[in-house]
Design an enzyme around this catalytic site. Structure first.
Site, PDB file in Angstrom:
ATOM      1  N   GLN A 285       5.819 -40.732   6.892  1.00 37.64           N
ATOM      2  CA  GLN A 285       5.821 -39.432   6.231  1.00 37.64           C
ATOM      3  C   GLN A 285       6.564 -38.413   7.078  1.00 37.64           C
ATOM      4  O   GLN A 285       6.651 -37.254   6.700  1.00 37.64           O
ATOM      5  CB  GLN A 285       4.388 -38.924   6.038  1.00 37.64           C
TER       6      GLN A 285
ATOM      7  N   PHE B 145      -1.000 -41.016   2.587  1.00 32.04           N
ATOM      8  CA  PHE B 145      -2.271 -40.264   2.625  1.00 32.04           C
ATOM      9  C   PHE B 145      -2.530 -39.591   3.973  1.00 32.04           C
ATOM     10  O   PHE B 145      -3.670 -39.289   4.296  1.00 32.04           O
ATOM     11  CB  PHE B 145      -3.450 -41.160   2.243  1.00 32.04           C
TER      12      PHE B 145
ATOM     13  N   ARG C 117      -8.434 -26.811  10.542  1.00 31.70           N
ATOM     14  CA  ARG C 117      -8.448 -26.727   9.078  1.00 31.70           C
ATOM     15  C   ARG C 117      -9.865 -26.916   8.527  1.00 31.70           C
ATOM     16  O   ARG C 117     -10.194 -26.381   7.469  1.00 31.70           O
ATOM     17  CB  ARG C 117      -7.470 -27.728   8.453  1.00 31.70           C
TER      18      ARG C 117
ATOM     19  N   THR D 127      -0.735 -24.796   9.065  1.00 32.63           N
ATOM     20  CA  THR D 127      -1.250 -23.703   9.883  1.00 32.63           C
ATOM     21  C   THR D 127      -0.401 -23.509  11.141  1.00 32.63           C
ATOM     22  O   THR D 127      -0.482 -22.479  11.789  1.00 32.63           O
ATOM     23  CB  THR D 127      -2.719 -23.942  10.254  1.00 32.63           C
TER      24      THR D 127
ATOM     25  N   ALA E  18       0.327 -31.725   4.331  1.00 35.67           N
ATOM     26  CA  ALA E  18      -0.203 -30.405   3.991  1.00 35.67           C
ATOM     27  C   ALA E  18       0.136 -30.022   2.550  1.00 35.67           C
ATOM     28  O   ALA E  18       0.279 -28.838   2.228  1.00 35.67           O
ATOM     29  CB  ALA E  18       0.293 -29.329   4.969  1.00 35.67           C
TER      30      ALA E  18
ATOM     31  N   GLU F 167      -3.324 -32.416  -1.709  1.00 36.72           N
ATOM     32  CA  GLU F 167      -4.647 -32.402  -1.096  1.00 36.72           C
ATOM     33  C   GLU F 167      -5.722 -31.670  -1.895  1.00 36.72           C
ATOM     34  O   GLU F 167      -6.877 -32.086  -1.881  1.00 36.72           O
ATOM     35  CB  GLU F 167      -4.553 -31.764   0.292  1.00 36.72           C
TER      36      GLU F 167
END
Lengths: 780, 508
Positions: free
Chosen positions: A213, A244, A326, A458, A527, A728
């Site tokens: 990813q 995932f 998070r 973030t 994210a 998500e």
């Protein structure tokens, strides 16, 4: 018939722009087996297979690593240890130097890579690693959160969020409860295991096909471990068989092993761990405990809350810092806390290093928030849904999060009330309670839980993306961007954006593999940001091309620029219409540049972690789910019988793909909180390391009644065509399954005690909770 | 790979006719293979040897279904399509069949098969890695389902296919569409020719192939099997290879002599004509289910749940017994039913109560060279009640934490005889002697239930492992006796979450 209709009989109107429910671009190849995954790529002559030898101990000094039998095993060409790594022996994503590619003098979890072997066949490589004779000197190992709390060892700096005086609010609250919630981890169980395939080039060059990813980070890791510049390393990925989050950082080591062998042996090299080894070696969703101290009033309104989120991070930091952050960012879910203190404890354990997993700590925070609601509901006797509504964020004065971001796009109440009506929550809840009274064994439960999920990395710098758009003289287009395709349909969504901007059919747009050679310095596809960031970057590139063509056409046809209008597959120029391809051809002859880059960075966001203040999220995505279950109180077994979901995708780029994301996320979220249990033995060995022992939801576990609808709205912010991220946010919809089971369990004590059902709610844990409820009822 | 000779040779010592190659159809291409590792899996053969890469490896242990392929065999003039897990099936066991993979489904002109089209149109794929397996399971299902299958039938057909992306909802929609839209496909159009070719493959010869790593024997008769095992007493007997497959793929064991019983005609016999049901050791769960369900509905339901369709299509009851797993579901069930096991070595035969076969963990009363020939399961009388309950984290395709199998003979509400057997509670499948004692001769009332529950603590000291703790195992085992009591005495009470819930209150 107009000229255009004669030329494009089926394309007078564009059917493949944004908001169209197009199928996944690879669907036709998926169903025929023609979609190429990395293990399906042609293997060049002399390709070697790489396998990795793992530590058998949770924490030990390596006294002696005798690999002589490995070296002499049939088919073995080479064996490499840490000493053979030419560059830096480190694959820690934050460069904390806490994660060696291969162990040196000690191992810190059972499953840590110690050496690699290259052999002629994969079977030979797999067999050879079992011949290692490693002498360990065991050290004390820390295997769970309680033990880790006792040591106090952290893998990274913790965070505190605070607003108001939580201690004072708690002291003054009419009612107060403190307890603990436990939340288990989760194995990604992507169907395609980790894999990397490296092809050496001349000098320092190497190309690695990696199921990742995060191509840029893999490029960086390969370059660092090989000790070569990043320009020598190209990472490419066409598609993953699922990610995932499990291929955000955990893919790096495999790419490095393949690259190392490829460069040392000057042969192509491939590594693909067996499923069991993949599950033992790679990180998972973090387990958490939340210790909470909650103050509220008789109306069920929260006055103050103090929460400590302790996470089992494993042996190294990996992404545990941002993951635990998070969790805190979502410990409010949809609820306003008048006074709050939330603290993270990213604890070090001698277990596999936990990592990103869809939601990235957010779902754990939401589970925590929903436990608070549940406590209040049982303490006050109110319907939990009423408690939820009373505590939703509201108008000024009740609209600031624990991290001091004002919630400006709140639709939680409208969305929840719509779902409540649509699924007939109140009447069903009453019917279930009445039926339970007459059913001694099977008890039913229902719960409606909301989700608010913050969108943006973030880490502010990650909120950028690039794209490269190539237009060829036949009018066909190639779009490249930094996002990766793991099944979510990102490629087709980005292509829809380009189709929309240029008004050309998506069949004219080639969706290419993601490669660091075309778009550099990309962020991970994580994210939920894939379409938001890459869609915007692609849009920017397409707009550049559109502007150039507009300028060119205006000059050549001698019209004003506002008389140049892009219609489906054609351009209206004053009074005439010219096919897009013809315009492109003319532009080429006139020496107009037909390639463009696009760039995007998310506006408005900033975050000061030390101060715990800022605007980490560009916007929020919302959703709600109502789950109904049946529980067998003799055995703790249960079934999800029905779920109704209403979810907010803004103005969806592709409704059918978004619904697919929501359905999949719900089942994955419900699986996490129910049957998916990770179990380590007393020696720190993971014993649930295959689908025979680790139980993700199977076909019949899906709810028989499974209603999913998209909330009718649009993003308040200027996101890509006003859509919202969808990867998500729907995962925590599965929290409603946990609470529905809890509701069923509570019936055995006449709903007078909060079940405090922890996750995963395996049949065993459910039966334990049933028995605890019965004991409590008997005592009362 | 060397191509095999075309004829079978008679052995010089006058034994059984040998055929030194296996033969099967790969799609419509004849394969004759003599030189092959006995442990070569179908998946490795497809991906490594043939480079047919549509079939994927997900778990390499038959638990995820990404590698599902379809094996077609002739049966009484028809073609039977069975989905199996390529990762744990051995190439040798393809002998006499047609192997179909995802690449075979499209028409020559590129038109998608109805199941493929349905998966595209219903958005049944996301990452696509599990998709070929789903397509093949659906393809096999479409050959027997009819146009409007029940939800339960669809669930069962796809019970062995895991998907991590979709949440299965679109795949259910695809399954419905596919079943409704399947008409005649290329396989139906070719059925007569395929049937003729496959029937011509069936012979009485003993197949023997291999390479430097070992030999694969596939006798066609029980006598030939007996002779091979006497000559090779340490041979590994393979039936459905749902367990031996894992010895190969996970434990990487050396298995130099494999004897596959799947061709042995006598062992594939299932005889329901007499006073008892006779189940040959090579009868698969899929083949046995209907007959067993007829006599013991709960056993049918157990077979539905004890493994996925691809595993049930390969796995045999005899194999499950013979390998003696403490968590196998067939053994405790058949022990409770009072089954008899028949063993043979050479020409010598013996029989024993199934319960006596299990000596200790991993140790059964089977001598070298001996094999399980068949199992005799008594048929029920009107006075008999049988229930079997499987407890696992997940309902389908999961290994039991606890399996409780209960057989009662009633005279009114008095229990005249009883057999309670459990899996997952001890090192072997085991009868609960003390709990049986607590029930035998008593009225089946709350006091008897309480006594049996208490007695279970004398019968068992279960272990804690990743499936369940010792405490849960004991407690849930005790509660199963309560469930048994409720189902036999309180037909108004709901006691089950899955399957045909009416089975809970079957009288007999």
């Amino acid at each position: 018939m107009s000229r255009v209709e004669r030329i494009f009989p089926h394309a007078a109107t564009l059917k493949s722009g944004v908001a169209a429910s197009l199928p996944h671009d690879s669907a036709g190849r998926h169903v025929t087996g023609e979609a190429v995954y990395i293990d399906d790529m042609p293997e060049p002559e002399g390709m070697v297979h790489v396998y990795v030898g793992l530590s058998q101990r949770a924490h030990a000094r390596l006294v002696d690593v005798d690999l002589s039998r490995v070296r002499s095993a049939p088919g073995v060409l080479a064996v490499f240890t840490a000493a053979d790594i030419p560059g830096d022996n480190d694959v820690s994503p934050q460069h904390l130097h806490d994660e060696p590619l291969l162990a040196t003098d000690r191992v810190e979890f059972a499953g840590q890579p110690v050496f690699i072997v290259a052999a002629g066949t994969r079977l030979e490589a797999r067999a050879a690693v079992r011949l290692a004779a490693i002498t360990y000197d065991d050290l004390p190992s820390v295997l769970d959160i309680d033990a880790a709390k006792a040591t106090g060892k952290l893998v990274t700096t913790p965070m505190t969020l605070a607003r108001g005086d939580a201690a004072a609010a708690l002291a003054a609250a009419p009612r107060r409860i403190s307890a603990r919630l436990q939340i288990g981890g989760q194995e990604h169980f992507y169907l395609e295991s980790q894999i990397a395939y490296a092809v050496p080039g001349e000098e320092d060059d190497v190309t690695v096909y990696s199921s990742t990813q995060n191509p840029t980070e893999v490029q960086h890791m390969v370059s660092v471990t090989l000790g070569v510049p990043a320009h020598a390393v190209t990472i490419e990925v066409r598609r993953m068989g699922g990610g995932f989050g499990g291929k955000e950082t955990q893919c790096s080591a495999f790419a490095c092993y393949a690259a190392l062998v490829a460069k040392r042996l000057k042969r192509a090299a491939k590594i693909r761990p067996d499923r069991d080894d993949d599950m033992v070696m790679t990180g998972k969703r973090h387990d958490f405990t939340m210790d909470y101290d909650l103050g509220f009033d008789d109306d069920g309104r929260i006055r103050g809350v103090d929460m400590t989120f302790a996470a089992k991070c494993g042996w190294s930091a990996d992404l545990s810092g941002p993951v635990t952050d998070r969790a805190l960012f979502h410990a409010d879910n949809c609820y306003f806390y008048p006074a709050v203190r939330a603290v993270s404890e990213p604890l070090k354990t001698n277990t596999v290093s936990n990592t990103a997993f869809r939601g990235f700590g957010g779902p754990q925070g939401i589970v925590g928030a929903e436990r608070l609601i549940e406590e209040i509901a049982y303490a006050t006797g109110l319907d939990a849904l009423d408690v939820r509504k009373r505590n939703f964020y509201g108008k000024a004065g009740r609209d600031v999060t624990p991290y001091h971001q004002t919630v400006r796009d709140n639709i939680a109440l409208e969305l929840v009330e719509q779902l409540e009506r649509d699924c007939d929550y109140r009447a069903r809840r009453a019917a279930i309670r009445a039926a339970n009274a007459g059913s001694p064994i099977i008890k039913r439960g229902i719960a409606l839980t909301p989700v608010k999920f913050g969108i943006s990395f973030t880490l502010t710098s990650s909120n950028q993306a690039g794209a490269l758009l190539l237009v060829y003289t036949d009018g066909s287009v190639q779009i490249n961007h930094g996002g990766t395709e793991m099944g979510q349909g990102l490629y087709v969504k980005v292509a829809q954006v380009v189709a929309e901007v240029l008004q050309i059919d998506i069949s004219r747009i080639k969706i290419t593999a993601t490669t660091t050679g075309k778009v550099p310095n990309t962020s991970p596809t994580a994210a939920s940001s894939g379409a938001d960031l890459n869609g915007k970057a692609a849009e920017a590139a397409a707009l550049t091309i559109k502007e150039r063509l507009t300028t060119f056409v205006a000059e050549k046809w001698n019209v004003r620029e506002d008389e140049v209008i892009f219609l489906p597959n054609r351009i209206r120029i004053g009074q005439q219409e010219v096919p897009f391809a013809d315009v492109v051809k003319q532009a080429y002859l006139a020496r107009v540049q037909l390639s463009a880059t696009g760039f995007y960075k998310t506006p408005k966001i900033h975050w000061d972690r030390k101060a715990g203040r800022g605007r980490p999220f560009y916007y929020f995505a919302y959703g709600a789910a109502c789950t109904e279950v049946a529980v067998d109180t003799l055995t703790g077994e249960y079934r999800i019988e029905r779920v109704d979901i209403l979810h907010d995708c803004g103005r969806s780029l592709n409704p059918i793909l978004d619904i697919g994301q929501i359905e999949g996320a719900y089942v994955q979220g419900a699986g996490w909180l129910t049957t998916e249990e990770l179990w380590w033995d007393g020696k720190g060995r993971l014993r649930t390391h295959a689908p025979s022992t680790y139980k993700i939801p199977a076909f019949s576990d899906r709810p028989r009644i499974f209603n999913v609808a998209l909330y009718d709205g649009q993003n308040r912010e200027e996101s890509i065509f006003r859509s919202k991220a969808v990867g998500e946010p729907p995962l925590p919809l599965g929290v409603s399954a946990l609470h529905a089971i809890s509701d069923a369990v509570a019936s055995v004590a006449d709903y007078r005690h909060c079940p405090r059902l922890d996750a995963p709610a395996t049949p065993e844990r459910v039966l334990d909770t049933v028995d605890r409820m019965r004991a409590a009822a008997a005592k009362a | 790979m060397a191509t095999a000779p075309t004829g079978a040779a008679d052995r010089p010592d006058g034994g059984f006719r040998l055929r030194p190659y296996i033969r099967f159809l790969f799609g419509y291409d004849l394969q004759e293979i003599s030189h092959i590792a006995p442990t070569m899996t179908v998946l490795d053969w497809l991906r490594l040897t043939k480079r047919h890469l549509g079939t994927k490896e997900g778990c390499n242990e038959g638990d995820c279904g990404a590698c599902t392929v379809v094996v077609v065999r002739p049966d009484q003039g028809r073609l039977i399509y069975r989905a199996v897990n390529a990762c744990i099936q051995l190439v040798g066991s393809l002998d006499g069949s047609q192997l179909l993979t995802v690449e075979h489904l499209k028409e020559d002109d590129g038109t998608l098969h109805a199941v493929q089209a349905a998966m595209v149109e219903q958005h049944g794929s996301q990452c696509g890695f599990c998709t070929p397996g789903f397509v093949m399971s659906l393809f096999a299902f479409s050959k027997l389902s009819g146009p409007s299958p029940t939800d339960q039938a669809i669930d069962d057909a796809l019970s062995g296919n895991l998907c991590r992306c979709t949440g299965y909802a679109p795949i259910v929609r695809a399954a419905r569409q596919a079943c409704a839209s399947v008409t005649s496909d290329r396989f139906d159009r070719n059925a007569a020719a395929t049937l003729a070719r496959l029937e011509a493959f069936q012979d009485e010869a003993t197949v023997q192939v291999g390479d430097s790593s070992g030999i694969f024997h596939a006798p066609a008769t029980a006598d030939a099997l007996a002779e091979i095992l006497v000559a090779n007493p340490q041979a590994t007997i393979v039936a459905g290879s749902t367990d031996v497959g894992l010895w190969i793929t996970k434990q990487m064991r050396d298995l130099p002599v494999l004897v596959w019983i799947g061709r042995v005609r006598e062992l594939r016999a299932l005889d329901d004509g007499g006073a008892a049901i006779e189940i040959g050791a090579g009868v698969t769960y899929s083949d046995a289910r209907e007959v067993l369900a007829l006599h013991y509905p709960d056993l049918g339901e157990l077979i539905r749940r004890l493994a996925s369709t691809p595993i049930r299509n390969a796995g045999t009851i005899g194999g499950n017994i013979a390998n003696g797993s403490p968590i196998g579901d067939a053994s405790p069930s058949l022990m409770a039913l009072g089954a008899t096991l028949h063993l043979r070595r050479g020409g010598e035969r013996r029989s024993m109560a199934l319960a006596d076969f299990f000596l200790a963990y991993g140790k059964q009363d089977r001598r070298p060279g001996e094999f399980v020939e068949r199992i005799t399961v008594p048929k029920p009388t009107r006075a008999d009640r049988f229930r079997v309950y499987k407890i696992s984290k997940r309902f389908d395709q999961d290994i039991s934490a606890v399996l409780g199998a209960f057989w009662l003979r009633l005279d009114g509400d008095r229990i005249t005889d009883v057999r309670l057997a459990f899996g997952g509670m001890a090192a072997t499948p085991k009868r609960a002697a003390a709990a049986e004692q607590a029930l035998r001769g008593r009225t089946f009332d709350a006091a008897a239930v309480a006594a049996a529950k208490t007695a279970l603590t004398d019968d068992f000291s279960p272990l804690t492992d990743m499936r369940a703790s010792a405490g849960y195992r004991l407690r849930s085992a005790q509660n199963l006796i309560e469930r048994l009591h409720l189902e036999l005495t309180h037909p108004d009470i709901e006691t089950r979450l899955v399957g045909d819930k009416a089975l809970a209150h079957v009288q007999g």
